[in-house]
Design an enzyme around this catalytic site. Structure first.
Site, PDB file in Angstrom:
ATOM      1  N   LEU A 103       0.881  -1.165   0.000  1.00 42.00           N
ATOM      2  CA  LEU A 103       0.000   0.000   0.000  1.00 42.00           C
ATOM      3  C   LEU A 103       0.917   1.212   0.000  1.00 42.00           C
ATOM      4  O   LEU A 103       1.902   1.242   0.743  1.00 42.00           O
ATOM      5  CB  LEU A 103      -0.899   0.017   1.240  1.00 42.00           C
ATOM      6  N   ASP A 104       0.607   2.217  -0.819  1.00 41.62           N
ATOM      7  CA  ASP A 104       1.517   3.353  -0.891  1.00 41.62           C
ATOM      8  C   ASP A 104       1.437   4.217   0.371  1.00 41.62           C
ATOM      9  O   ASP A 104       0.600   4.006   1.247  1.00 41.62           O
ATOM     10  CB  ASP A 104       1.283   4.166  -2.171  1.00 41.62           C
ATOM     11  N   LEU A 105       2.326   5.184   0.451  1.00 44.12           N
ATOM     12  CA  LEU A 105       2.492   6.016   1.645  1.00 44.12           C
ATOM     13  C   LEU A 105       1.171   6.594   2.147  1.00 44.12           C
ATOM     14  O   LEU A 105       0.890   6.593   3.353  1.00 44.12           O
ATOM     15  CB  LEU A 105       3.475   7.150   1.325  1.00 44.12           C
ATOM     16  N   ASN A 106       0.346   7.104   1.238  1.00 42.52           N
ATOM     17  CA  ASN A 106      -0.876   7.804   1.629  1.00 42.52           C
ATOM     18  C   ASN A 106      -2.113   6.921   1.666  1.00 42.52           C
ATOM     19  O   ASN A 106      -3.221   7.414   1.868  1.00 42.52           O
ATOM     20  CB  ASN A 106      -1.111   8.989   0.680  1.00 42.52           C
ATOM     21  N   SER A 107      -1.930   5.618   1.449  1.00 42.63           N
ATOM     22  CA  SER A 107      -3.057   4.683   1.528  1.00 42.63           C
ATOM     23  C   SER A 107      -3.027   3.968   2.866  1.00 42.63           C
ATOM     24  O   SER A 107      -2.000   3.881   3.527  1.00 42.63           O
ATOM     25  CB  SER A 107      -2.993   3.669   0.381  1.00 42.63           C
TER      26      SER A 107
END
Length: 239
Positions: A103-107
């Site tokens: 999951l990316d940083l902002n997810s």
């Protein structure tokens, strides 16, 4: 019975099979004192197998955890920008684990963790057909027909994305909550597809990955999947 060296390394939990193949190519693996150069090399498991001169971890029983990844953590063991990582914030009593996908940083939301690198590789494959479900908040003018048409797939900047199912939960002015279901999970897929439709994703929460659900977990919490459930849900993938 023999198996590929890369698979054996992955099952030790050191890394994924792809990562193990890279270690072999870098000539960092020795078997009975000899450097191995081919990922196709077979072993029985009784050999003396070393990584950088050190024994591999003892292969443990396969385990799987569901973790609620908070916003602001990167899904990597070491970040070149020194950002905080998922693995730095796990409970101290947990063994070394790797993630199944990212999951990316902002997810935020569900992230599966396992001590078995080979299992990680198997569960990441799109051929599993496992649905991944997300609750997504977007900003912009929602065109429900365009969202419905995503079930036929879409091409964005030369990348072809498969079928995406989108259900509108609520719309208030230029803000909306969507339920998004897909099976491919390419890098930042939802954000890129929504941007192509003129929508900005400002919150993204993964609710499920295949049969595994986020449930009532809160950000930063982790729970282990019982062995009985693991075997029931994974079947042949568990072996």
């Amino acid at each position: 019975m023999t198996e590929r060296l890369a698979k054996f390394i992955a099952r030790s939990g050191v890394c994924s099979r792809r990562g193990a193949e890279e270690l072999i190519r870098q000539k960092r693996i020795t078997v009975n004192g000899e450097i191995v150069e081919s990922p196709a090399f077979n072993v029985e498991g009784t050999e003396k197998i070393l990584l950088d001169g050190e024994p591999l971890p003892i292969i443990e029983e396969t385990r799987l955890w569901v973790y609620y990844k908070p916003v602001g953590l990167v899904t990597t063991h070491k970040d070149e920008k020194n950002r905080p990582t998922v693995f730095e914030y796990l409970p101290e009593e947990m063994p070394r684990v790797i993630s199944i996908g990212r999951l990316d940083l902002n997810s935020e939301g569900l992230l599966l963790l396992t001590n078995n690198g080979e299992l990680s590789r198997k569960l990441e494959l799109p051929s599993n057909g496992w649905a991944r479900r997300y609750k997504v908040r977007v900003h912009g003018n929602v065109d429900e027909k365009k969202l419905t048409d995503l079930k036929n797939g879409i091409e964005v900047e030369g990348v072809q994305y498969g079928s995406i199912k989108v259900e509108v939960i609520t719309i208030k002015g230029t803000n909306a909550w969507l339920m998004v279901t897909l099976s491919e999970g390419k890098n930042r897929e939802i954000r890129k597809v929504m941007k192509a439709l003129g929508l900005e994703v400002n919150r993204l929460i993964r609710l499920s990955y295949g049969p595994f659900q986020l449930g009532s977990l809160q950000p930063g919490e982790v729970k282990e999947i019982p062995q009985k459930v693991l075997k029931e849900q994974l079947g042949a993938k568990f072996a």
